[in-house]
Design a protein around this motif. Structure first.
Motif, mmCIF file in Angstrom:
data_model
loop_
_atom_site.group_PDB
_atom_site.id
_atom_site.type_symbol
_atom_site.label_atom_id
_atom_site.label_comp_id
_atom_site.label_asym_id
_atom_site.label_seq_id
_atom_site.Cartn_x
_atom_site.Cartn_y
_atom_site.Cartn_z
ATOM 1 N N LEU A 49 0.855 -1.186 0.000
ATOM 2 C CA LEU A 49 0.000 0.000 0.000
ATOM 3 C C LEU A 49 0.888 1.232 0.000
ATOM 4 N N ILE A 50 0.671 2.112 -0.963
ATOM 5 C CA ILE A 50 1.319 3.417 -0.966
ATOM 6 C C ILE A 50 0.244 4.434 -0.623
ATOM 7 N N CYS A 51 0.401 5.084 0.537
ATOM 8 C CA CYS A 51 -0.645 5.961 1.042
ATOM 9 C C CYS A 51 -0.109 7.365 1.297
ATOM 10 N N PRO A 78 -3.644 -12.424 5.670
ATOM 11 C CA PRO A 78 -3.394 -11.168 4.948
ATOM 12 C C PRO A 78 -2.146 -11.258 4.078
ATOM 13 N N SER A 79 -2.205 -10.627 2.923
ATOM 14 C CA SER A 79 -1.062 -10.626 2.013
ATOM 15 C C SER A 79 -0.242 -9.350 2.133
ATOM 16 N N LEU A 80 -0.777 -8.348 2.836
ATOM 17 C CA LEU A 80 -0.110 -7.050 2.916
ATOM 18 C C LEU A 80 1.236 -7.173 3.620
ATOM 19 N N LYS A 81 2.284 -6.763 2.923
ATOM 20 C CA LYS A 81 3.647 -6.879 3.445
ATOM 21 C C LYS A 81 4.246 -5.530 3.832
ATOM 22 N N VAL A 82 3.866 -4.480 3.104
ATOM 23 C CA VAL A 82 4.535 -3.199 3.289
ATOM 24 C C VAL A 82 3.556 -2.050 3.076
ATOM 25 N N ILE A 83 3.706 -1.029 3.912
ATOM 26 C CA ILE A 83 2.970 0.227 3.749
ATOM 27 C C ILE A 83 4.010 1.329 3.615
ATOM 28 N N ALA A 84 3.940 2.077 2.537
ATOM 29 C CA ALA A 84 4.859 3.196 2.304
ATOM 30 C C ALA A 84 4.043 4.478 2.255
ATOM 31 N N THR A 85 4.263 5.369 3.207
ATOM 32 C CA THR A 85 3.542 6.632 3.207
ATOM 33 C C THR A 85 4.391 7.717 2.550
ATOM 34 N N LYS A 100 2.024 -6.368 14.770
ATOM 35 C CA LYS A 100 1.366 -7.641 15.050
ATOM 36 C C LYS A 100 1.233 -8.494 13.792
ATOM 37 N N ARG A 101 1.111 -7.824 12.658
ATOM 38 C CA ARG A 101 0.882 -8.524 11.394
ATOM 39 C C ARG A 101 2.162 -8.678 10.562
ATOM 40 N N ASN A 102 3.286 -8.266 11.153
ATOM 41 C CA ASN A 102 4.575 -8.319 10.437
ATOM 42 C C ASN A 102 4.554 -7.500 9.145
ATOM 43 N N ILE A 103 3.858 -6.362 9.199
ATOM 44 C CA ILE A 103 3.830 -5.432 8.067
ATOM 45 C C ILE A 103 4.862 -4.337 8.330
ATOM 46 N N VAL A 104 5.783 -4.147 7.418
ATOM 47 C CA VAL A 104 6.795 -3.104 7.599
ATOM 48 C C VAL A 104 6.259 -1.788 7.053
ATOM 49 N N VAL A 105 6.719 -0.700 7.646
ATOM 50 C CA VAL A 105 6.212 0.633 7.297
ATOM 51 C C VAL A 105 7.383 1.573 7.029
ATOM 52 N N SER A 106 7.272 2.342 5.955
ATOM 53 C CA SER A 106 8.310 3.324 5.616
ATOM 54 C C SER A 106 7.703 4.703 5.480
ATOM 55 N N ASN A 107 8.546 5.720 5.658
ATOM 56 C CA ASN A 107 8.147 7.098 5.395
ATOM 57 C C ASN A 107 9.192 7.736 4.482
ATOM 58 N N THR A 108 9.133 9.051 4.338
ATOM 59 C CA THR A 108 10.063 9.725 3.415
ATOM 60 C C THR A 108 10.813 10.849 4.137
ATOM 61 N N PRO A 109 11.688 10.509 5.070
ATOM 62 C CA PRO A 109 12.434 11.537 5.797
ATOM 63 C C PRO A 109 13.508 12.184 4.934
ATOM 64 N N ARG A 110 13.960 13.334 5.392
ATOM 65 C CA ARG A 110 15.087 14.063 4.787
ATOM 66 C C ARG A 110 14.767 14.688 3.429
ATOM 67 N N VAL A 111 13.913 14.046 2.645
ATOM 68 C CA VAL A 111 13.634 14.532 1.294
ATOM 69 C C VAL A 111 13.033 15.935 1.303
ATOM 70 N N SER A 112 12.146 16.197 2.270
ATOM 71 C CA SER A 112 11.401 17.463 2.263
ATOM 72 C C SER A 112 12.046 18.552 3.110
ATOM 73 N N PRO A 317 15.530 -5.153 2.643
ATOM 74 C CA PRO A 317 15.026 -4.298 3.726
ATOM 75 C C PRO A 317 14.562 -2.939 3.205
ATOM 76 N N LEU A 318 13.745 -2.291 3.996
ATOM 77 C CA LEU A 318 13.290 -0.942 3.659
ATOM 78 C C LEU A 318 14.447 0.026 3.570
ATOM 79 N N LEU A 319 14.337 0.997 2.686
ATOM 80 C CA LEU A 319 15.355 2.044 2.584
ATOM 81 C C LEU A 319 15.221 3.028 3.735
ATOM 82 N N THR A 320 13.986 3.360 4.083
ATOM 83 C CA THR A 320 13.736 4.349 5.153
ATOM 84 C C THR A 320 12.601 3.854 6.046
#
Length: 324
Positions: A49-51, A78-85, A100-112, A317-320
């Motif tokens: 999911l890209i949100c 669930p098939s959801l593996k990653v959420i990138a905001t 709890k669901r082993n879903i990894v989450v990323s954001n976009t630091p430093r860019v802005s 692994p996630l970049l951020t």
């Protein structure tokens, strides 16, 4: 086939990165906030999911992600593996439920960082020099002649500036303000060891810039008690999170003259209601959360979110990753 759902249309360069064999991209064609039900209807069976900052990803959404077929009445794995905001902030995502669901989450630091720092300085100047009020005076025909004391603002030269939350953006703001002849900078943070105590910052500064994350500790921190400690010539600027300020208390502080002015790029809620009392005040400048709104920054943010998703789908692994 791997399924990626994107809640808003991405810049063309960023969207092109997702065009890979084996990836089915479902991306909304508009730039408006996705309705809640639409997100719930489309998340089942998604691998990624890209949100956006406006998308509340809570337990209900994560539960819905387990439904591979909306016609089924039960949850499957669930098939959801990653959420990138596509944002620096991530308080709209329930990290505990993701864990709890082993879903990894990323954001976009430093860019802005640069874009937000530029906007914050612009908002500070617009508020302290009464630019919106002056522009409206011209439009309304109130500009009669040059006046010695008409529309006088406050300058940065010789002032004391307080930065509440001296992270990357706070440092970038301070760097830009140095050339205006600021006499002294105060900074503090509720997480790190402060340079000064919060009360000293409130009492001593001519300008206060809020640059902290929204946490249980910072929610409503700038309230009636805080405003009472600030100088009555103080200008407050917030380009971080609206919930850090108690807006009802801010209105009273501005009306009563407890502080001189306020510049807000963030509010609570967003968007702000058009009949909000703060919008009736000449000494309050409100912008529609445009801190990172440059094409360069938004494209880079979107590309980073996409690359985070691609990394996870490739078993990397996630970049951020968001701080845990």
């Amino acid at each position: 086939m791997t399924r990626v759902y994107v809640t808003r249309c991405l810049p063309e360069d960023s969207a092109r990165l997702l065009q890979k064999d084996g990836i089915n991209v479902v991306m909304r064609s508009t730039d408006d906030a996705i309705p809640r039900q639409e997100l719930l209807d489309n998340i089942p069976g998604c691998d990624a999911l890209i949100c956006m900052l406006t998308d509340k990803v809570d337990k209900d959404v994560l539960d819905a992600a387990g439904k591979h077929d909306t016609k089924l009445n039960h949850l499957t794995s669930p098939s959801l593996k990653v959420i990138a905001t596509v944002s620096v902030g991530f308080d709209h995502i329930d990290l505990d439920e993701c864990k709890k669901r082993n879903i990894v989450v990323s954001n976009t630091p430093r860019v802005s960082t640069d874009a937000v720092a530029e906007l914050t300085v612009a908002l500070l100047l617009a508020t302290s020099r009464r630019l919106m009020e002056c522009a409206n005076a011209v439009k309304n025909g109130d500009w009669k002649s040059w006046g010695l004391l008409w529309m006088c603002g406050t300058e940065l030269r010789g002032s004391t500036v307080g930065i509440f939350g001296l992270g990357r953006i706070g440092i970038a703001i301070a760097t830009r303000l140095q050339c205006f002849g600021v006499k002294q900078f105060y900074y503090t943070d509720i997480v790190e060891v402060p340079q000064v105590e919060i009360e000293d910052l409130l009492k001593s500064c001519d300008f206060i810039i809020i640059n902290c994350a929204l946490t249980p500790e910072t929610a409503g921190l700038f309230n009636e008690k805080a405003f009472a400690k600030m100088k009555n010539n103080c200008v407050l600027v917030n380009a971080a999170r609206g919930g850090v300020i108690n807006q009802k208390d801010l209105y009273q502080a501005l009306v009563s003259g407890a502080i001189k002015g306020a510049g807000l790029d963030v509010t609570d809620p967003e968007p702000m209601a058009k009949d909000d009392p703060l919008l009736t005040l000449n000494n309050c400048v409100v912008l529609p959360h445009i801190g990172s709104n440059t094409m360069e920054t938004r494209t880079e943010m979107a590309s980073l979110a996409v690359n985070n998703v691609l990394a996870v789908l490739d078993g990397k692994p996630l970049l951020t990753p968001v701080p845990r």
